[in-house]
Design an enzyme around this catalytic site. Structure first.
Site, PDB file in Angstrom:
ATOM      1  N   ARG A 127      95.001  37.748  41.036  1.00  0.00           N
ATOM      2  CA  ARG A 127      95.142  37.609  39.546  1.00  0.00           C
ATOM      3  C   ARG A 127      96.189  36.615  39.185  1.00  0.00           C
ATOM      4  NH1 ARG A 127      94.743  43.199  39.948  1.00  0.00           N
ATOM      5  NH2 ARG A 127      92.821  44.082  39.582  1.00  0.00           N
ATOM      6  N   LYS A 149      93.357  23.126  32.612  1.00  0.00           N
ATOM      7  CA  LYS A 149      91.950  23.608  32.819  1.00  0.00           C
ATOM      8  C   LYS A 149      91.906  23.799  34.553  1.00  0.00           C
ATOM      9  CE  LYS A 149      89.401  21.976  28.916  1.00  0.00           C
ATOM     10  NZ  LYS A 149      88.217  20.969  28.741  1.00  0.00           N
ATOM     11  N   GLU A 191      90.963   6.523  31.517  1.00  0.00           N
ATOM     12  CA  GLU A 191      91.487   7.877  30.651  1.00  0.00           C
ATOM     13  C   GLU A 191      92.804   7.315  30.079  1.00  0.00           C
ATOM     14  OE1 GLU A 191      89.590  10.362  30.512  1.00  0.00           O
ATOM     15  OE2 GLU A 191      88.450  10.409  32.512  1.00  0.00           O
ATOM     16  N   LYS A 233      98.452  13.290  26.376  1.00  0.00           N
ATOM     17  CA  LYS A 233      97.435  14.530  26.764  1.00  0.00           C
ATOM     18  C   LYS A 233      98.386  15.752  26.286  1.00  0.00           C
ATOM     19  CE  LYS A 233      94.488  17.271  29.248  1.00  0.00           C
ATOM     20  NZ  LYS A 233      93.587  16.941  30.139  1.00  0.00           N
ATOM     21  N   GLU A 243      91.180  24.675  23.407  1.00  0.00           N
ATOM     22  CA  GLU A 243      90.068  23.917  23.094  1.00  0.00           C
ATOM     23  C   GLU A 243      89.379  24.236  21.789  1.00  0.00           C
ATOM     24  OE1 GLU A 243      87.336  22.823  26.232  1.00  0.00           O
ATOM     25  OE2 GLU A 243      87.720  20.797  25.884  1.00  0.00           O
ATOM     26  N   ARG A 247      91.568  19.212  20.646  1.00  0.00           N
ATOM     27  CA  ARG A 247      91.329  19.047  22.099  1.00  0.00           C
ATOM     28  C   ARG A 247      89.982  18.138  22.064  1.00  0.00           C
ATOM     29  NH1 ARG A 247      93.496  22.559  27.098  1.00  0.00           N
ATOM     30  NH2 ARG A 247      92.735  21.071  28.617  1.00  0.00           N
ATOM     31  N   ASN A 251      87.513  13.893  24.334  1.00  0.00           N
ATOM     32  CA  ASN A 251      86.234  13.423  24.971  1.00  0.00           C
ATOM     33  C   ASN A 251      85.707  12.208  24.411  1.00  0.00           C
ATOM     34  OD1 ASN A 251      85.489  15.680  26.544  1.00  0.00           O
ATOM     35  ND2 ASN A 251      84.943  16.997  24.753  1.00  0.00           N
ATOM     36  N   HIS A 254      83.201  10.073  26.222  1.00  0.00           N
ATOM     37  CA  HIS A 254      82.586  11.145  27.325  1.00  0.00           C
ATOM     38  C   HIS A 254      81.273  11.585  27.117  1.00  0.00           C
ATOM     39  CE1 HIS A 254      86.754  10.846  28.892  1.00  0.00           C
ATOM     40  NE2 HIS A 254      86.411  11.751  30.060  1.00  0.00           N
ATOM     41  N   HIS A 258      79.192  11.016  30.298  1.00  0.00           N
ATOM     42  CA  HIS A 258      78.563  12.181  30.990  1.00  0.00           C
ATOM     43  C   HIS A 258      77.140  11.909  31.274  1.00  0.00           C
ATOM     44  CE1 HIS A 258      82.125  14.869  30.136  1.00  0.00           C
ATOM     45  NE2 HIS A 258      82.553  14.536  31.447  1.00  0.00           N
ATOM     46  N   HIS A 271      83.529   8.189  37.559  1.00  0.00           N
ATOM     47  CA  HIS A 271      83.638   8.871  36.190  1.00  0.00           C
ATOM     48  C   HIS A 271      84.320   7.724  35.091  1.00  0.00           C
ATOM     49  CE1 HIS A 271      84.562  12.009  33.133  1.00  0.00           C
ATOM     50  NE2 HIS A 271      85.768  11.504  33.137  1.00  0.00           N
TER      51      HIS A 271
HETATM   52  N1  LIG Z   1      91.356  19.838  34.629  1.00  0.00           N
HETATM   53  C1  LIG Z   1      91.050  18.654  33.746  1.00  0.00           C
HETATM   54  O1  LIG Z   1      91.406  18.781  32.620  1.00  0.00           O
HETATM   55  C2  LIG Z   1      90.324  17.685  34.257  1.00  0.00           C
HETATM   56  C3  LIG Z   1      90.403  16.439  33.626  1.00  0.00           C
HETATM   57  C4  LIG Z   1      89.827  15.306  34.141  1.00  0.00           C
HETATM   58  C5  LIG Z   1      89.276  15.411  35.230  1.00  0.00           C
HETATM   59  N2  LIG Z   1      89.058  16.514  36.060  1.00  0.00           N
HETATM   60  C6  LIG Z   1      88.463  16.621  37.156  1.00  0.00           C
HETATM   61  O2  LIG Z   1      89.395  15.667  37.976  1.00  0.00           O
HETATM   62  C7  LIG Z   1      88.238  15.040  39.152  1.00  0.00           C
HETATM   63  C8  LIG Z   1      88.260  13.891  39.298  1.00  0.00           C
HETATM   64  O3  LIG Z   1      89.721  13.758  39.847  1.00  0.00           O
HETATM   65  P1  LIG Z   1      90.180  12.300  40.612  1.00  0.00           P
HETATM   66  O4  LIG Z   1      89.545  11.154  39.758  1.00  0.00           O
HETATM   67  O5  LIG Z   1      91.426  12.433  40.791  1.00  0.00           O
HETATM   68  O6  LIG Z   1      89.326  12.366  41.984  1.00  0.00           O
HETATM   69  P2  LIG Z   1      89.696  12.935  43.428  1.00  0.00           P
HETATM   70  O7  LIG Z   1      90.369  14.026  43.340  1.00  0.00           O
HETATM   71  O8  LIG Z   1      88.273  12.986  43.998  1.00  0.00           O
HETATM   72  O9  LIG Z   1      90.353  11.698  44.079  1.00  0.00           O
HETATM   73  C9  LIG Z   1      89.632  10.330  44.521  1.00  0.00           C
HETATM   74  C10 LIG Z   1      89.783  10.110  45.750  1.00  0.00           C
HETATM   75  O10 LIG Z   1      91.358   9.381  46.088  1.00  0.00           O
HETATM   76  C11 LIG Z   1      91.737   9.919  46.881  1.00  0.00           C
HETATM   77  N3  LIG Z   1      93.363  10.129  46.871  1.00  0.00           N
HETATM   78  C12 LIG Z   1      93.740  10.935  46.243  1.00  0.00           C
HETATM   79  N4  LIG Z   1      95.284  10.734  46.009  1.00  0.00           N
HETATM   80  C13 LIG Z   1      95.326   9.460  46.672  1.00  0.00           C
HETATM   81  C14 LIG Z   1      96.291   8.598  47.059  1.00  0.00           C
HETATM   82  N5  LIG Z   1      97.595   8.749  46.632  1.00  0.00           N
HETATM   83  N6  LIG Z   1      96.034   7.588  47.864  1.00  0.00           N
HETATM   84  C15 LIG Z   1      95.078   7.330  48.430  1.00  0.00           C
HETATM   85  N7  LIG Z   1      93.731   8.140  48.043  1.00  0.00           N
HETATM   86  C16 LIG Z   1      93.917   9.029  47.407  1.00  0.00           C
HETATM   87  C17 LIG Z   1      90.891  11.228  47.213  1.00  0.00           C
HETATM   88  O11 LIG Z   1      91.063  11.755  48.506  1.00  0.00           O
HETATM   89  C18 LIG Z   1      89.648  10.772  46.500  1.00  0.00           C
HETATM   90  O12 LIG Z   1      88.953  10.436  47.577  1.00  0.00           O
HETATM   91  C19 LIG Z   1      86.718  15.654  38.692  1.00  0.00           C
HETATM   92  O13 LIG Z   1      86.352  16.751  39.267  1.00  0.00           O
HETATM   93  C20 LIG Z   1      86.790  16.043  37.295  1.00  0.00           C
HETATM   94  O14 LIG Z   1      86.328  17.296  36.806  1.00  0.00           O
HETATM   95  C21 LIG Z   1      89.538  17.661  35.388  1.00  0.00           C
HETATM   96 ZN   LIG Z   2      87.472  12.018  31.760  1.00  0.00          ZN
END
Ligand SMILES: NC(=O)c1ccc[n+]([C@@H]2O[C@H](COP(=O)([O-])OP(=O)(O)OC[C@H]3O[C@@H](n4cnc5c(N)ncnc54)[C@H](O)[C@@H]3O)[C@@H](O)[C@H]2O)c1
Ligand SMILES: [Zn+2]
Length: 364
Positions: A127, A149, A191, A233, A243, A247, A251, A254, A258, A271
């Protein structure tokens, strides 16, 4: 007093509940910062992915072990497919095999995928155990690690399973970004630009002035950019943690983006690339509705982020996808528009004709 060599960006406190800290500083400070944030367990679980483990895993493990933590690391495959309930089930098995208790911290070391997955795991195992984010992508440092999130995907759609869960600490070390592939850098810039557009004209002007240095990731630019984008942010989520309203402006770009990701086929557009095209559409629509937005100035920045070749995406499919997506969750279509640069509003009366011409403009 924060440990030497670190700099606190912000203490995030909302709705009268206890807050957490976002600290910018060297990753070597992680153990001291965790202790300072009240983490007192002796075991420590790291969740990371192959790429990040290879680059930074053993250095961070060693630092934590030297500080008296008994560390075990779970490495997932890089990419969206790891945000999956089966992976979460494997994490639970691993945690119980390692005698997790309520004080055991989970360190999510990686990009948004690891942050969302590790965060959901930390939120639900026993939990909830202390969650520490060490974001390693630009997306994670300015966006996904902030706001609480967490979650995984489901066959029915992205991010449909999850919870809001506050981390104990976020440690942002912009040096980690030096190894990011160029495409991931540009995904993150989308972003960053979004945050400026919806909330901060001065930051937008700063980005315009420094754009070449930003694209080249120059050392004198990156820390300030990350801090300013992250702060926006924080300001938004602090006012609307769960949200309910404000918040939604996050988007921006987005709703269009999306749909493009879906219709182009996941993976074929990043993305951030899809969001950049989406922002082009949303900015155009804003200007059509009379907003004071310099489409050319914005387009100049966006052209460095949008993909060099845009996959074919029939406008009617995109429209259908945007409408259907909202119906499924029982909502009308909200589109975030700009009143001017630095100020966003949510419109729920956008017509299909308007959407169509915005999409045509964005994809031309
Ligand atoms: N929780 C939230 O509020 C929120 C907001 C935006 C996005 N997201 C989520 O985030 C995800 C996307 O995140 P992302 O863009 O970071 O992608 P990711 O985590 O897939 O990372 C992108 C790539 O970069 C590599 N990588 C990471 N750090 C590195 C570094 N320092 N050097 C070299 N390579 C590195 C990873 O291995 C991966 O191949 C999605 O699943 C999305 O839904 C969540
Ligand atoms: Zn985004």
């Amino acid at each position: 007093m924060s440990p030497e060599g670190t700099h606190k960006i912000v203490e995030v406190t909302a709705s009268g509940r206890s807050g957490y800290q976002i600290v910018s500083g060297a990753r070597t400070r992680l153990p001291a910062l965790m202790r300072a944030a009240g983490v007192d367990g002796s075991a420590c679980l790291i969740v990371t992915d192959d790429n990040v483990a290879e680059l930074y895993g053993s250095a961070i493990e060693n630092d934590l072990e030297e500080a008296g933590f008994d560390v075990s690391t779970f490495v997932v495959r890089p990419g969206e497919a790891s945000k999956d309930l089966e992976v979460v089930a494997n994490l639970y098995r691993w945690a119980f095999a390692n005698q997790v208790d309520r004080a055991t911290p989970v360190v999510a070391l990686g990009g948004g995928v690891v942050g969302d997955l590790g965060g959901f795991f930390a939120a639900t195992v026993l939990r909830g155990v202390p969650l520490v984010h060490v974001p390693t992508t630009l997306v994670a440092q300015v966006d996904s690690s902030i706001g609480g999130k967490t979650g995984v995907n489901h066959v029915s759609g992205k991010n449909l399973i999850g919870s809001f869960y506050r981390p104990t600490l976020i440690l942002t070390d912009t040096e980690l970004l030096s190894t990011l592939p160029d495409r991931e850098w540009r995904n993150g810039l989308s972003e960053v630009l979004k945050h400026a557009l919806i909330r901060d004209l001065a930051f937008f002007d700063w980005l315009r002035t420094n754009w070449d240095s930003v694209l080249r990731r120059e050392e004198h630019i990156v820390p300030e950019m990350v801090e300013r984008a992250a702060q926006i942010k924080v300001d938004v989520v602090i006012h609307d943690e769960l949200e309910g309203g404000l918040r939604r402006i996050l988007n921006f770009g987005h709703t269009f983006g999306h749909a493009m990701e879906r219709i182009a086929g996941y993976g074929s557009l990043g993305h951030g690339e899809a969001v950049a095209l989406g922002m082009r559409a949303a900015a155009f629509l804003s200007a059509e509705r009379g907003a004071d937005v310099d489409i050319d100035a914005l387009g100049h920045l966006l052209q460095d982020i949008v993909p060099t070749s845009i996959p074919p995406m029939p406008i009617d499919w995109l429209l259908q996808s945007m409408r259907r997506d909202k119906k499924r969750v029982g909502e009308v279509l909200h589109v975030v528009l700009l009143e001017e640069i630095g100020s966003a509003v949510v419109a729920s009366d956008v017509t299909d004709d308007e959407l169509r011409s915005a999409l045509q403009h964005a994809l031309a």
